[in-house]
Structures are given as C-alpha cells and as structure tokens.
Design a protein around this motif. Structure first.
Motif: not given
Length: 459
Positions: A78, A95, A99, A340
């Motif tokens: 990130t 992400c 994933l 999350w």
C-alpha cells in the motif's frame, strides 16, 4: 547532521497506472510464504527488476510498516502504491494484495466446513510449502545483506532473534528497544549506526514518477481529513452491524473482536495467533483447537497475508451460528465482515502516517533509529525462518523450558526427507541458478503431488 535525499527522479516519466496494476497483479500471484517471502517478492520486482523504488526508499517504507499493527507486507505494498500513484495507487496495491487470499481461503473454508476433508489440499500444497521455506530464507539473505552493514546492526539482529525465539518477548518491545538503541547510537557513533549515508542516497533513494514534490510543510490539515474518513470507513459498518442485529449476534461479536485485534497485531499472524486462538476457541467457541492450525496451514499455502487466517475463523463462526441466513451464506457474510475490519485499518495507518514519514526521511536520528529497527526485523525474520523450517522439516516438535526461556526442539526421527529435499532444491534453484519464483513453485508443487502418490502426506 542531516541526510540529503532525493524524493523523485524529475527527468523520468511516471509509471503508467495500468502498467502498475499489471505488476501488482503479478506480485499478488506470487505472494506466498508469509511476510518474509512477500517482502522478498516485492523487493525483487519493484527495486531490482522494475527500479521503480530505490533500495533505501524501500527499506525506509519497510521500517515504518514493521512498526504498525497488522500485516506489514500488505501495508508495504500500500505504501509503495501510494508513493507511485497517491491514494488511488495505494488502494489498488493493497486491495489486490488481499483479494487472492480472500477468494482462496473462502473457497477452502467452505470445503472445510462442509466436508472436513483437506487431504487433497495438503497434497497439492505440500511441495509449495517446502518451496516457500526457500523463499523465506532467500528474503532473509537479501534483506540481511542490505541491513546488516555494521557490527552494531549484526548484534541488534542477533539480540532480536534471541529475544523473540528463546524468550518470546513482545514484538513491540523488541522494535521499541531497537529504535531507542538506534537513537543513542546515532548520537554517540553515527558512522556505525547511520547505515544509510548521504553518499549512498543520491542514486539509490528514488521513486520513479511525479507524485511527490518533497515539500517539508507538515500535512496536518489533510491528516485530520484522512483520519476522519478512514475511521468512518472502518468503524461505521461495525456500528451499523451492532445496531442492525444486536450486540450478541455472531456478526457483531466478530466485528468487535477483530476490530480490537487489528490494533494489537504487532509482529504479524504468528505473534497474535495464540491470543486469537484462545479467544476464538475458549471464549467464543467459534472453532475447535485443532482447527486453528488447519486455518493457519491454509493461510501459509495460499497467496496473501498470513493474518488472512482470521477469515477462516470468521467463516466457521458464522457457519456454526448461522441463524436464519443458513450456514453457507452466514459464513460468507462473516468472512467479509472479518476481512473488512482487519484490513481497513491498514489503509488508515498508511494514508495517515506515510506523508509524515516521508517528510522525516532527512532527519539523521530518525534514520539511525529506523536502521536499528531494520536490523531487529532481520532477527525477527530469522525467527520466522527457523520456526517455519522446523514445522516444514519435522512432524514432531516439543518445547524445552529453562533459564526463563523455551525452545522448540524437533524429534529428529520425525524428519520429513521429501520436504527437506524439495526445500533444498528450491533454495539452490533460486539462490544459485536465479530461477523465477513461478517456475520454482510450479515444479515444487508437482514434486509434492508426485510424492503424495506414494502414500498419504504426513504418514
């Protein structure tokens, strides 16, 4: 004393976002083996192959990420994505890093909960796990060569290894102690503690692109906006779940528990596994004791962060306390909730802290402190390497206690020759012959499957 730094290469065009996305997809597909192997993959592709990020810039970002709770490899991706393309780049990199692991562990969790039979998975990934050990060792060698340039750094790494491997001291304590030693050493003996020196930086501390201007003005106003935005993104769904289904529902319990866990997961999945297992098994009853190890095995042999094991815990908790949704649907919803609240805070730490860290890169004492932290991280990676090697090579381990510490001692008779041979061949292939990771993983997986035909794995 200050360190002269160069934030960007002004005469080079930036990296096209589409090209960066393709590279992040490639990194994601190779992100096996826990943080050490994942960091090695990013270093090889971003620093050595693409030269999008300089060596020192990469280590500086890694130092910061190692200080944070949560998965350091995902946060490093990130951070680099943010360096290259701002918030949009950081979101894409982070992400994409998560994933594949999410999809893989969701599928395996559904099979596990429904059939309780992972024999074919163990056979498929037997060779991959052995090859992953080689990836971890390669990461240790690569990062160690660059971080342990002076005798004090070697001593810090050795002390960190003993502290965590023998005495099981908390990771934040080890990192904090290393940073303090770095500051004191930077004042008393800067030549040996300031590993990144001015003469090394000019050609090796760069980011290809034009995203950052190197402004020294503190970004306080944007920081407040960033904090408010990402705290809302993280916690608003938690509040909504509690209000919708009540605080005693399994969805609420999972959301609250793993939100708390997200701020204390210093040192990665291994460091927090014991606490998570105790709460998930004994307090909440979401799964059985042996099932936690099965979940960790899934996380070790699928791409993505090791902390993704939380998704397995969440799925089983939702599956077994399904209510009106039904087991599978409840398990899927629980998986999404847990993922999350585990990874949303990671974006908060990076987008909030990285601008300040970038502006402090020319502070000599901070550089000395982070150099010492990097050395301690080498010791921590050595601990993970040894831990992983013992579990790959031996089927029977016991704890020996004494002198205030404890050691994992293998039963030599329980050695798995096939795992040792595959791991050794993979290590030689990568270090000596420089074979690509995809090739090594594919060949190792095929070797593991072939070996499984001779009898059940682990028999």
């Amino acid at each position: 004393m200050t360190v002269t730094t160069q934030t960007v290469i002004p005469d080079q065009p930036g990296v096209p976002l589409g090209k960066a996305v393709r590279v992040w997809c490639r990194i994601t597909a190779l992100s096996f083996g826990g943080p050490a192997g994942q960091i090695a993959v990013m270093h090889r592709i971003l620093v050595e192959e693409k030269r999008w990020v300089g060596e020192n810039r990469f280590l500086h970002a890694l130092n910061y990420c190692m200080l944070l709770p949560g998965p350091e490899a995902m946060q490093l991706a990130t951070y680099v994505g943010w360096l290259l393309h701002g918030v949009r780049g950081g979101l894409i990199a982070g992400c994409l890093f998560v994933l594949p692991g999410f999809v893989s562990i969701l599928a395996l969790s559904m099979l596990y909960a429904s059939f309780q039979d992972l024999a074919w998975v163990q056979a498929l990934f037997f060779g991959v796990k052995a090859a992953v050990l080689a990836v971890v060792i390669e990461a240790l060698v690569r990062i160690g060569k660059r971080a342990l340039k002076t005798a004090p750094m070697v001593l810090i790494a050795a002390a960190a290894f003993v502290a965590i491997f023998v005495f099981h001291l908390p990771f934040p304590l080890i990192v904090g102690s290393a940073a303090l030693i770095g500051v004191v050493g930077g004042l008393l003996d800067p030549n040996r503690f300031l590993v990144i020196k001015a003469r090394e930086v000019s050609g090796d501390d760069v980011v290809v692109g034009r995203h950052h201007t190197g402004s020294s003005r503190p970004p306080w106003r944007p920081a407040l906006s960033t904090a408010a935005t990402w705290l809302g993104i993280w916690l608003a769904p938690v509040l909504g779940i509690v209000l919708l289904v009540g605080p005693d529902h399994v969805f609420s319990q999972l959301a609250i528990f793993f939100s708390k866990l997200a701020v204390v997961t210093f040192g990665g999945a291994y460091a927090v596994l014991a606490y998570m297992a105790q709460e998930a098994v004994q307090t909440h009853g979401w799964l059985e004791p042996g099932e936690m190890l099965d979940g960790l095995g899934m996380a070790e042999t699928t791409p993505g962060p090791l902390i993704q094991v939380v998704q397995f815990v969440g799925y089983l908790g939702g599956y077994r306390e399904a209510g009106s949704l039904g087991p599978v649907a409840s398990g899927i919803v629980a998986s999404i909730i847990v993922t999350w609240v585990t990874f949303a805070p990671c974006f908060l730490w990076i987008f909030l802290g990285a601008p300040f860290i970038e502006r402090l890169r020319n502070v000599a004492l901070l550089t000395a402190a982070l150099s010492a932290v990097t050395a301690a991280v080498v010791g921590v990676i050595l601990n993970l390497s040894v831990w992983f090697a013992l579990h790959v090579a031996f089927e029977d381990l016991r704890e020996v206690r004494g002198a205030g510490g404890q050691l994992l001692v293998p039963n030599l008779a329980s050695v798995d020759p096939a795992a040792v041979v595959i791991a050794a061949c993979a290590l030689v292939a990568m270090l000596r012959y420089k074979l690509g990771m995809i090739t090594v993983l594919a060949v190792s997986a095929a070797a593991g499957m072939a070996y499984s035909l001779t009898g059940p794995i682990g028999s």
